[in-house]
Design a protein around this motif. Structure first.
Motif, PDB file in Angstrom:
ATOM      1  N   SER A   1       0.810  -1.213   0.000  1.00  0.00           N
ATOM      2  CA  SER A   1       0.000   0.000   0.000  1.00  0.00           C
ATOM      3  C   SER A   1       0.843   1.262   0.000  1.00  0.00           C
ATOM      4  N   GLY A   2       2.132   1.131   0.285  1.00  0.00           N
ATOM      5  CA  GLY A   2       2.989   2.307   0.367  1.00  0.00           C
ATOM      6  C   GLY A   2       3.078   2.824   1.793  1.00  0.00           C
ATOM      7  N   ARG A   3       2.400   2.146   2.710  1.00  0.00           N
ATOM      8  CA  ARG A   3       2.420   2.525   4.122  1.00  0.00           C
ATOM      9  C   ARG A   3       3.110   1.443   4.926  1.00  0.00           C
ATOM     10  N   GLY A   4       3.710   1.846   6.013  1.00  0.00           N
ATOM     11  CA  GLY A   4       4.369   0.877   6.868  1.00  0.00           C
ATOM     12  C   GLY A   4       5.721   0.464   6.303  1.00  0.00           C
ATOM     13  N   ARG A   5       6.226  -0.632   6.822  1.00  0.00           N
ATOM     14  CA  ARG A   5       7.539  -1.113   6.399  1.00  0.00           C
ATOM     15  C   ARG A   5       7.511  -1.584   4.959  1.00  0.00           C
ATOM     16  N   GLN A   6       8.593  -1.315   4.273  1.00  0.00           N
ATOM     17  CA  GLN A   6       8.700  -1.763   2.887  1.00  0.00           C
ATOM     18  C   GLN A   6       8.889  -3.274   2.865  1.00  0.00           C
ATOM     19  N   PRO A   7       8.168  -3.956   1.976  1.00  0.00           N
ATOM     20  CA  PRO A   7       8.378  -5.402   1.856  1.00  0.00           C
ATOM     21  C   PRO A   7       9.757  -5.679   1.254  1.00  0.00           C
ATOM     22  N   ALA A   8      10.215  -6.896   1.447  1.00  0.00           N
ATOM     23  CA  ALA A   8      11.554  -7.294   0.997  1.00  0.00           C
ATOM     24  C   ALA A   8      11.739  -7.076  -0.497  1.00  0.00           C
ATOM     25  N   TRP A   9      10.719  -7.375  -1.293  1.00  0.00           N
ATOM     26  CA  TRP A   9      10.874  -7.240  -2.744  1.00  0.00           C
ATOM     27  C   TRP A   9      11.076  -5.781  -3.162  1.00  0.00           C
ATOM     28  N   ILE A  10      10.488  -4.844  -2.425  1.00  0.00           N
ATOM     29  CA  ILE A  10      10.706  -3.416  -2.703  1.00  0.00           C
ATOM     30  C   ILE A  10      12.132  -3.042  -2.289  1.00  0.00           C
ATOM     31  N   LYS A  11      12.543  -3.464  -1.114  1.00  0.00           N
ATOM     32  CA  LYS A  11      13.897  -3.144  -0.631  1.00  0.00           C
ATOM     33  C   LYS A  11      14.957  -3.677  -1.597  1.00  0.00           C
ATOM     34  N   GLU A  12      14.757  -4.905  -2.056  1.00  0.00           N
ATOM     35  CA  GLU A  12      15.722  -5.510  -2.979  1.00  0.00           C
ATOM     36  C   GLU A  12      15.778  -4.745  -4.296  1.00  0.00           C
ATOM     37  N   ALA A  13      14.617  -4.349  -4.797  1.00  0.00           N
ATOM     38  CA  ALA A  13      14.572  -3.609  -6.063  1.00  0.00           C
ATOM     39  C   ALA A  13      15.240  -2.244  -5.916  1.00  0.00           C
ATOM     40  N   LEU A  14      15.000  -1.568  -4.824  1.00  0.00           N
ATOM     41  CA  LEU A  14      15.617  -0.266  -4.595  1.00  0.00           C
ATOM     42  C   LEU A  14      17.131  -0.407  -4.434  1.00  0.00           C
ATOM     43  N   ALA A  15      17.575  -1.495  -3.797  1.00  0.00           N
ATOM     44  CA  ALA A  15      19.012  -1.749  -3.642  1.00  0.00           C
ATOM     45  C   ALA A  15      19.675  -1.987  -4.998  1.00  0.00           C
ATOM     46  N   ARG A  16      18.926  -2.544  -5.948  1.00  0.00           N
ATOM     47  CA  ARG A  16      19.449  -2.773  -7.307  1.00  0.00           C
ATOM     48  C   ARG A  16      19.429  -1.500  -8.138  1.00  0.00           C
ATOM     49  N   GLY A  17      18.888  -0.419  -7.562  1.00  0.00           N
ATOM     50  CA  GLY A  17      18.852   0.858  -8.273  1.00  0.00           C
ATOM     51  C   GLY A  17      17.568   1.084  -9.048  1.00  0.00           C
ATOM     52  N   GLU A  18      16.587   0.207  -8.885  1.00  0.00           N
ATOM     53  CA  GLU A  18      15.312   0.379  -9.579  1.00  0.00           C
ATOM     54  C   GLU A  18      14.505   1.484  -8.896  1.00  0.00           C
ATOM     55  N   SER A  19      13.589   2.065  -9.651  1.00  0.00           N
ATOM     56  CA  SER A  19      12.762   3.155  -9.146  1.00  0.00           C
ATOM     57  C   SER A  19      11.457   2.611  -8.572  1.00  0.00           C
ATOM     58  N   LEU A  20      10.991   3.221  -7.507  1.00  0.00           N
ATOM     59  CA  LEU A  20       9.724   2.836  -6.899  1.00  0.00           C
ATOM     60  C   LEU A  20       8.569   3.071  -7.866  1.00  0.00           C
ATOM     61  N   ASP A  21       8.738   4.081  -8.735  1.00  0.00           N
ATOM     62  CA  ASP A  21       7.679   4.423  -9.691  1.00  0.00           C
ATOM     63  C   ASP A  21       7.365   3.297 -10.671  1.00  0.00           C
ATOM     64  N   GLN A  22       8.328   2.440 -10.958  1.00  0.00           N
ATOM     65  CA  GLN A  22       8.062   1.366 -11.921  1.00  0.00           C
ATOM     66  C   GLN A  22       7.124   0.303 -11.342  1.00  0.00           C
ATOM     67  N   PHE A  23       6.909   0.320 -10.039  1.00  0.00           N
ATOM     68  CA  PHE A  23       6.014  -0.656  -9.406  1.00  0.00           C
ATOM     69  C   PHE A  23       4.610  -0.091  -9.150  1.00  0.00           C
ATOM     70  N   LEU A  24       4.401   1.180  -9.505  1.00  0.00           N
ATOM     71  CA  LEU A  24       3.094   1.799  -9.314  1.00  0.00           C
ATOM     72  C   LEU A  24       2.021   1.020 -10.067  1.00  0.00           C
ATOM     73  N   ILE A  25       0.896   0.802  -9.436  1.00  0.00           N
ATOM     74  CA  ILE A  25      -0.208   0.094 -10.102  1.00  0.00           C
ATOM     75  C   ILE A  25      -0.882   1.037 -11.089  1.00  0.00           C
ATOM     76  N   VAL A  26      -1.169   2.261 -10.679  1.00  0.00           N
ATOM     77  CA  VAL A  26      -1.752   3.269 -11.574  1.00  0.00           C
ATOM     78  C   VAL A  26      -0.707   4.344 -11.777  1.00  0.00           C
ATOM     79  N   LYS A  27      -0.244   4.447 -12.991  1.00  0.00           N
ATOM     80  CA  LYS A  27       0.840   5.422 -13.286  1.00  0.00           C
ATOM     81  C   LYS A  27       0.291   6.704 -13.808  1.00  0.00           C
TER      82      LYS A  27
END
Length: 108
Positions: A82-108
């Motif tokens: 939901s974007g609230r609370g602790r980031q799930p592991a898959w988000i943390k891993e993607a951000l560590a790889r340099g990916e943008s949070l925006d690419q995971f948005l459901i509605v862009k």
């Protein structure tokens, strides 16, 4: 009402602590019984007047607000956040790889 006669000065510390725990439990169960009796009486009075207690207090039927998912894992669509609370592991891993949070948005 039963009044027990204790000579507290003659009791050991262990016995005093056991007695204290028993008294605390007795007080809590007494308060619980009183609370349940009061609630039953109030519910009966409300029903007598054609209402439910939740109608009168406005506390019945409230649903917890659930935040809809805002982000979805592109590799596994069952994983959302939901974007609230602790980031799930898959988000943390993607951000560590340099990916943008925006690419995971459901509605862009």
């Amino acid at each position: 009402m039963i009044m027990l006669d204790f000579d507290l000065d003659e009791m050991s510390l262990s016995d005093l602590k056991k007695l204290q725990a028993q008294v605390a439990t007795a007080i809590k169960t007494f308060e619980d019984r009183q609370r349940k009796a009061a609630l039953a009486e109030l519910e009966a009075k409300a029903a007598e007047m054609g209402f439910s207690l939740s109608d009168l207090t406005g506390q019945g039927g409230r649903k917890a607000k659930v935040n809809p998912p805002k982000y979805r894992n592109t590799a596994d669509a069952t994983q959302t956040w939901s974007g609230r609370g602790r980031q799930p592991a898959w988000i943390k891993e993607a951000l560590a790889r340099g990916e943008s949070l925006d690419q995971f948005l459901i509605v862009k």
